[in-house]
Design a protein around this motif. Sequence first.
Motif, PDB file in Angstrom:
ATOM      1  N   GLU A 177      44.156  36.557  58.505  1.00  0.00           N
ATOM      2  CA  GLU A 177      42.774  36.487  57.992  1.00  0.00           C
ATOM      3  C   GLU A 177      42.004  35.482  58.852  1.00  0.00           C
ATOM      4  OE1 GLU A 177      42.424  35.375  53.824  1.00  0.00           O
ATOM      5  OE2 GLU A 177      40.292  34.977  54.055  1.00  0.00           O
ATOM      6  N   GLU A 213      37.495  39.210  56.172  1.00  0.00           N
ATOM      7  CA  GLU A 213      36.641  38.689  55.098  1.00  0.00           C
ATOM      8  C   GLU A 213      35.190  38.718  55.577  1.00  0.00           C
ATOM      9  OE1 GLU A 213      37.683  35.365  52.668  1.00  0.00           O
ATOM     10  OE2 GLU A 213      35.639  34.592  52.682  1.00  0.00           O
ATOM     11  N   HIS A 216      33.611  35.419  56.618  1.00  0.00           N
ATOM     12  CA  HIS A 216      34.187  34.851  57.841  1.00  0.00           C
ATOM     13  C   HIS A 216      33.591  35.541  59.069  1.00  0.00           C
ATOM     14  CE1 HIS A 216      38.071  33.433  55.537  1.00  0.00           C
ATOM     15  NE2 HIS A 216      36.948  32.923  55.050  1.00  0.00           N
ATOM     16  N   HIS A 241      38.548  40.959  52.336  1.00  0.00           N
ATOM     17  CA  HIS A 241      38.018  40.021  51.359  1.00  0.00           C
ATOM     18  C   HIS A 241      36.512  40.220  51.348  1.00  0.00           C
ATOM     19  CE1 HIS A 241      41.298  36.727  50.701  1.00  0.00           C
ATOM     20  NE2 HIS A 241      41.449  37.791  49.943  1.00  0.00           N
ATOM     21  N   ASP A 286      36.939  38.011  47.559  1.00  0.00           N
ATOM     22  CA  ASP A 286      37.155  36.557  47.631  1.00  0.00           C
ATOM     23  C   ASP A 286      35.796  35.915  47.355  1.00  0.00           C
ATOM     24  OD1 ASP A 286      38.251  34.091  47.938  1.00  0.00           O
ATOM     25  OD2 ASP A 286      38.829  34.305  50.034  1.00  0.00           O
TER      26      ASP A 286
END
Length: 349
Positions: A177, A213, A216, A241, A286
Amino acid sequence: MAKINGEYRFSFGPWNIHEGEDPFGPVVRRPVALSRKLKLYKGLGFDGVQFHDDDAVPDLDSKSHEQVMKEARALKKRLDSEGLTAEFVAPRLWFARETIDGAYTSNDPKCRRYAIDRSKTSIDIANVLGTNRIVLWLAREGSYIRETKNPREEVLQIVEALNAMLDYDPNVRILIEPKPNEPVDSAIIPSIGHAIGLSYLTCDPARVGGLVESAHSILAGFDPSDDMAYALAHDKLWSVHLNDQSGLKFDEDKSFGSADLRRAFNQVRVLEEYSYGRNGEWVGLDVKAMRTQKQAGNTKHLANSRKTFLMLLDKVATLDRDLEAALIKARDYEELDRYILCHLMGEKY
Ligand code: 3MF
Ligand code: MG
């Protein structure tokens, strides 16, 4: 509703129901015990649970391996009785004293050994929980001050750690990740491109993939749907995510679609067009509840993010593909832009 291609099962981690502390202020909500959290999943529309190793077995560093396995088995029973599935286990490699200077890339060989041993324990826990998926958020692999580490060496140290995990368990699948910064100033594996490149340096690239994600990707200046597409092109998008992020700030983990609905639409679209989920991949969230939320509203961000996903899925399914193709053929992208906005707003085009 038009036909949906993907198979969507949703997951989140217990840390997504949290007490609202931030670096500037203390908790504002009461903690909820894991056993109570697990009871909330189904009602919120979720069947999958993401775990850090110490969400599954608290304080695992102070326990014998036998005790860790015993507690993992008890958790598996609890999951079964709630009808829940563990999606993955992620070693929390950023909390212990041993990981102050990084985990796999610490300058201290004893600390690097700790990180690898702890990763193996995570694999053992995952096996007990019935999943072969290990997520690695490489939180402290990088630098605060560039001169403290040899960056080429860091890459090879991470490969060594991945190889140790791949050798330890022939069935394990490792999902990297990536995140470009925070807590480190500069992460050594900052993007999904780096993560996938890294997979090809390992002894078994087929067992190393990625988790993208949204926030991110945005923090790295990328479009999350493009990052997902890149991983999909390698058949290496093994989890996501989903969340949202308003520009280059701290990691906000906003509800999915909260900052940029169109960007969220394109993420759902790229997943749906690939029939994401047909190989058992989960739609992971997330997301953090805002600090202003009261106790009773501490799970709305989860239910809302899932609902937004499903509403956007409907938008993907009802998109007029012929019109889109005609506008692309005519190279009238202004008109296509207009159509997409009308479609997303539910306005007649
Ligand atoms: C950090 C994150 C983490 C990871 C989690 C699982 C707290 O920015 O996104 O969530 O997702 O540790 O790898
Ligand atoms: Mg995450």
